[in-house]
Design a protein around this motif. Structure first.
Motif, mmCIF file in Angstrom:
data_model
loop_
_atom_site.group_PDB
_atom_site.id
_atom_site.type_symbol
_atom_site.label_atom_id
_atom_site.label_comp_id
_atom_site.label_asym_id
_atom_site.label_seq_id
_atom_site.Cartn_x
_atom_site.Cartn_y
_atom_site.Cartn_z
ATOM 1 N N ILE A 12 -41.722 -6.131 9.303
ATOM 2 C CA ILE A 12 -42.162 -6.870 8.116
ATOM 3 C C ILE A 12 -41.975 -6.008 6.872
ATOM 4 N N ILE A 13 -41.246 -6.520 5.906
ATOM 5 C CA ILE A 13 -41.035 -5.794 4.649
ATOM 6 C C ILE A 13 -41.719 -6.476 3.475
ATOM 7 N N ARG A 14 -42.114 -7.754 3.659
ATOM 8 C CA ARG A 14 -42.797 -8.470 2.569
ATOM 9 C C ARG A 14 -43.622 -9.604 3.129
ATOM 10 N N GLU A 15 -44.820 -9.792 2.545
ATOM 11 C CA GLU A 15 -45.701 -10.897 2.912
ATOM 12 C C GLU A 15 -45.938 -11.752 1.671
ATOM 13 N N TYR A 16 -45.820 -13.081 1.819
ATOM 14 C CA TYR A 16 -45.986 -13.951 0.668
ATOM 15 C C TYR A 16 -46.572 -15.292 1.094
ATOM 16 N N GLU A 17 -47.090 -16.038 0.093
ATOM 17 C CA GLU A 17 -47.675 -17.353 0.320
ATOM 18 C C GLU A 17 -46.651 -18.429 -0.030
ATOM 19 N N GLN A 18 -46.502 -19.399 0.851
ATOM 20 C CA GLN A 18 -45.576 -20.508 0.610
ATOM 21 C C GLN A 18 -46.349 -21.819 0.549
ATOM 22 N N THR A 19 -46.065 -22.620 -0.460
ATOM 23 C CA THR A 19 -46.764 -23.894 -0.630
ATOM 24 C C THR A 19 -46.340 -24.877 0.459
ATOM 25 N N VAL A 20 -47.321 -25.566 1.022
ATOM 26 C CA VAL A 20 -47.048 -26.568 2.047
ATOM 27 C C VAL A 20 -46.698 -27.885 1.354
ATOM 28 N N LEU A 21 -45.545 -28.427 1.687
ATOM 29 C CA LEU A 21 -45.107 -29.686 1.083
ATOM 30 C C LEU A 21 -45.564 -30.864 1.930
ATOM 31 N N SER A 22 -45.898 -31.950 1.247
ATOM 32 C CA SER A 22 -46.329 -33.159 1.947
ATOM 33 C C SER A 22 -45.180 -33.732 2.769
ATOM 34 N N LYS A 23 -45.522 -34.328 3.901
ATOM 35 C CA LYS A 23 -44.499 -34.918 4.754
ATOM 36 C C LYS A 23 -43.900 -36.173 4.126
ATOM 37 N N GLU A 24 -44.676 -36.831 3.260
ATOM 38 C CA GLU A 24 -44.192 -38.045 2.602
ATOM 39 C C GLU A 24 -43.727 -37.722 1.178
ATOM 40 N N GLU A 45 -40.389 -34.216 -3.716
ATOM 41 C CA GLU A 45 -41.262 -33.461 -2.831
ATOM 42 C C GLU A 45 -42.463 -32.963 -3.621
ATOM 43 N N VAL A 46 -43.644 -33.127 -3.068
ATOM 44 C CA VAL A 46 -44.869 -32.719 -3.743
ATOM 45 C C VAL A 46 -45.717 -31.886 -2.791
ATOM 46 N N PRO A 47 -46.580 -31.008 -3.322
ATOM 47 C CA PRO A 47 -47.425 -30.182 -2.464
ATOM 48 C C PRO A 47 -48.477 -31.021 -1.740
ATOM 49 N N GLU A 48 -48.969 -30.477 -0.655
ATOM 50 C CA GLU A 48 -50.088 -31.074 0.053
ATOM 51 C C GLU A 48 -51.352 -30.360 -0.418
ATOM 52 N N TYR A 49 -52.373 -31.128 -0.795
ATOM 53 C CA TYR A 49 -53.561 -30.546 -1.409
ATOM 54 C C TYR A 49 -54.728 -30.512 -0.435
ATOM 55 N N ASP A 50 -55.547 -29.491 -0.606
ATOM 56 C CA ASP A 50 -56.768 -29.364 0.185
ATOM 57 C C ASP A 50 -57.795 -30.339 -0.377
ATOM 58 N N PRO A 51 -58.320 -31.275 0.427
ATOM 59 C CA PRO A 51 -59.261 -32.272 -0.109
ATOM 60 C C PRO A 51 -60.573 -31.662 -0.606
ATOM 61 N N LYS A 52 -60.926 -30.479 -0.127
ATOM 62 C CA LYS A 52 -62.191 -29.861 -0.537
ATOM 63 C C LYS A 52 -62.045 -29.102 -1.855
ATOM 64 N N THR A 53 -61.005 -28.301 -1.963
ATOM 65 C CA THR A 53 -60.843 -27.462 -3.157
ATOM 66 C C THR A 53 -59.946 -28.083 -4.215
ATOM 67 N N GLY A 54 -59.089 -29.011 -3.803
ATOM 68 C CA GLY A 54 -58.139 -29.591 -4.745
ATOM 69 C C GLY A 54 -56.949 -28.694 -5.023
ATOM 70 N N GLU A 55 -56.889 -27.541 -4.363
ATOM 71 C CA GLU A 55 -55.790 -26.612 -4.556
ATOM 72 C C GLU A 55 -54.654 -26.920 -3.576
ATOM 73 N N PRO A 56 -53.404 -26.602 -3.953
ATOM 74 C CA PRO A 56 -52.292 -26.804 -3.017
ATOM 75 C C PRO A 56 -52.463 -25.939 -1.765
ATOM 76 N N LYS A 57 -52.164 -26.499 -0.618
ATOM 77 C CA LYS A 57 -52.250 -25.731 0.619
ATOM 78 C C LYS A 57 -51.093 -24.733 0.691
ATOM 79 N N THR A 58 -51.382 -23.567 1.238
ATOM 80 C CA THR A 58 -50.361 -22.540 1.398
ATOM 81 C C THR A 58 -50.433 -21.947 2.800
#
Length: 625
Positions: A530-542, A505-518
């Motif tokens: 809500i007790i906590r807010e956090y960012e989760q990396t979006v994984l590629s479907k393939e 499994e690999v992250p899905e990247y933003d084509p503009k910034t090159g950063e992993p999507k979250t």
């Protein structure tokens, strides 16, 4: 004006002030204790002419006791602060990874490093024309450090920023040579010992071939000499230019590129799922457990490691059935069912023993296995600095008698809790079998060092039997890499190997910034608040399908043992095996297979065509339409 000459004068002066203050405090405390010994605690708070009852009450007040406790607390605090500084000044260089990453920013180290001429770095031939690092005069007449192979050896040599490479490890300023604070304030000159040229075990031409084979791909190559542990080539792609990273802006840009990670040495520091190449470790465990003759049934229904668990199938699913087979046939056709059963039959203790002999860390829980610590004792190096610069991330597995049978079965064919392997580790695994005595040699990159043994992995006879089994992968009738290595065998080079394929499994990247999507995620309590807010990396479907190949050559007395990983390369025989085949042919051309090097190829001169005889015949006239 005082600090303008040397920017590091100010921190050096502050260091001296700190030491003087600490010495003064220590002196005052010593005087206080001496005075206390001469006068009792009661005399310090009560005069002698007071009544005895009053004097006793004054000496026992809480204020007096509180001051006594506060004094000891201050002493402990001062000692702790001083110990903190002693640790960072004397011991962090050897023990703290974060300190090692940032130590290059020390102005004293940078200034001394830049003012000291380093030796030349030569490849294994020792020929000056094939130097990997040297000095030349530029167009302005200034002496500069140049790297003829540049990006091809960037991860080996390293720059003056980031993790130390061989440049800083071999020629860097050692702690004993760094000027002390007083030397800096008084601007004393510190004489540095002359640096000598260094000859590496790397073959520059083989290193270039590795880079050419991985051009446009993500992956790594490690080529070892299994009888001595010499590193013949080690390359990670994408790489970076040693010339360009002298610019701070370029370094920052490369460091921010998390998609390609050009600054990361994948050969040493990136974890991969090993897939079927890990069956080599399981085969060693089977031999250690005395199960080299064991046969298991691989059926159309798959193998069930325990009731209620999923069935374990081969890569071809229900369409791939091998029946009752032994280890040789199972390794040749890469049978998952067989190696799952072999791991269970051998047991967690045998798997642990085999892994530890190969330098793999074995843990009882996944949390421990994910520590990602560096393994400094793996290398045969002349100094601790060189060992630190080349230290790989520790490859790890989970193997314990308490783990589920299904999980141990997955480890047996390179899945599940075996997913923490580096390319160097897999090259070492092949090297242990390729060694004629069944020994794992410590890898070394300094040419003049004598070989050093890491472990006696298997007996010489067992190693010979396993080499023949590896030979079936590239030359057997059902070998998974037979087609790719056909031209290599046709050239007279008999090899052994092991293909491997791993889905990741690999992250899905933003084509503009090159950063992993979250995406934002929220953790809620039982009431839905809500007790906590956090960012989760979006994984590629393939899933990314990585291609592995281990190779040893020539089979009768191996002179090279290698591991190749191509990210997203598909099945092992498609990409990684082709890279390995090209490297074997190049090694033969360079004389690295125990043969005489082939003479450089020269372009054949085309024979001149004889001049046409003149004729008196008139040319034929062609009518124009």
């Amino acid at each position: 004006m005082f600090f303008q000459a040397l920017p590091e004068k100010q921190p050096a002066l502050l260091t001296l002030v700190y030491l003087a203050s600490f010495a003064l405090i220590g002196l005052l405390l010593a005087v206080s204790f001496l005075r206390r010994r001469r006068r009792s605690a009661l005399e310090t708070v009560a005069s002698a002419d007071l009544p005895e009852e009053v004097r006793q009450r004054l000496g026992a007040t809480s204020t007096n006791r509180g001051l006594h406790v506060l004094r000891w607390f201050f002493i402990l605090l001062a000692v702790s602060v001083f110990g903190f500084h002693v640790y960072w000044a004397r011991y962090a260089e050897d023990r703290n990874e974060r300190f090692q990453e940032l130590n290059y920013k020390d102005l004293r180290n940078r200034r001394l490093s830049e003012s000291t001429l380093r030796g030349w770095i030569l490849d294994r031939t020792g020929v000056l024309d094939r130097a990997l690092a040297l000095y030349q005069r530029d167009q302005r007449g200034e002496i500069t450090r140049v790297y003829p192979l540049d990006a091809t050896v960037a991860h080996i040599l390293g720059s003056d920023r980031g993790d130390a490479g061989l440049e800083r490890a071999l020629f860097g300023v050692q702690s004993g040579q760094v000027p002390e604070a007083l030397d800096v304030v008084l601007e004393r000159d510190i004489k540095q010992p002359a640096n000598l040229d260094v000859r590496l075990t790397i073959d520059g031409e083989l290193q270039k071939t590795a880079a050419e084979q991985l051009r446009g791909r993500h992956g790594a190559v490690v080529v070892l000499q299994p009888q001595t542990g010499e590193v013949l080539a080690i390359y990670s792609n994408p790489s970076y230019s040693l010339r360009e990273v002298r610019d701070a802006a370029t370094w920052i840009r490369l460091e921010a590129d998390k998609r390609n990670n050009p600054l990361v040495n994948r050969a040493l520091s990136t974890y991969y799922i090993p897939g079927s190449t890990f069956k080599t470790v399981t085969m060693i465990a089977g031999y250690l457990a005395g199960l080299q003759d064991a046969e298991f049934v691989c059926s159309v229904n798959g193998f069930y490691a325990q009731p209620g668990a999923k069935a374990i199938f081969d890569a071809g699913g229900t369409g791939e059935v091998h029946g009752r087979i032994g280890v040789a046939k199972a390794y040749e056709v890469s049978c998952n069912q067989y190696f799952a059963q072999l791991a269970l039959k051998s047991g967690a203790d045998a798997m642990r023993q085999a892994a530890e002999r190969l330098g793999i860390g074995v843990y009882d829980s996944p949390q421990q296995a994910l520590s990602g610590r560096k393994k400094f004792d793996m290398w045969n190096a002349s100094t601790p600095a060189v060992a630190r610069a080349l230290a790989p991330r520790e490859a790890t597995i989970v193997a314990t008698e308490k783990m589920r049978r299904y999980d141990l079965g997955l480890v047996g064919f390179g899945q599940g809790y075996a997913g923490q392997m580096t390319p160097l580790q897999m090259a070492l695994t092949a090297s242990a079998i390729a060694n004629m005595e069944g020994k794992l040699m410590k890898p070394k990159i300094e040419y003049d060092l004598p070989p050093s043994v890491y472990s006696q992995t298997v007996t010489p006879q067992q190693a010979n039997e396993m080499r023949q089994i590896m030979g079936l992968v590239t030359g057997g009738p059902g070998g998974t890499a037979r087609g790719v290595f056909g031209p290599v065998h046709a050239a007279g080079i008999i090899t052994g190997g092991k293909t491997g394929t791993a889905e990741k499994e690999v992250p899905e990247y933003d084509p503009k910034t090159g950063e992993p999507k979250t995406v934002k995620r929220y953790e809620r309590d039982r009431r839905g608040q809500i007790i906590r807010e956090y960012e989760q990396t979006v994984l590629s479907k393939e899933l990314r399908i990585d291609s592995w190949f281990l190779c040893i050559a020539p089979l009768e007395r191996p002179q090279v043992a290698m591991a190749v990983i191509v990210e997203g390369g598909g099945y092992g025989s498609r990409a990684a095996a082709a890279v390995a085949a090209a490297l074997v042919l190049k090694a033969r051309e360079l004389g690295l297979l125990g043969n005489i090097p082939e003479p450089p190829k020269k372009e054949k001169e085309q024979p001149r065509k004889p001049a046409k005889p003149r004729t008196t015949r008139k040319p034929v006239q062609v009518a124009q339409r």
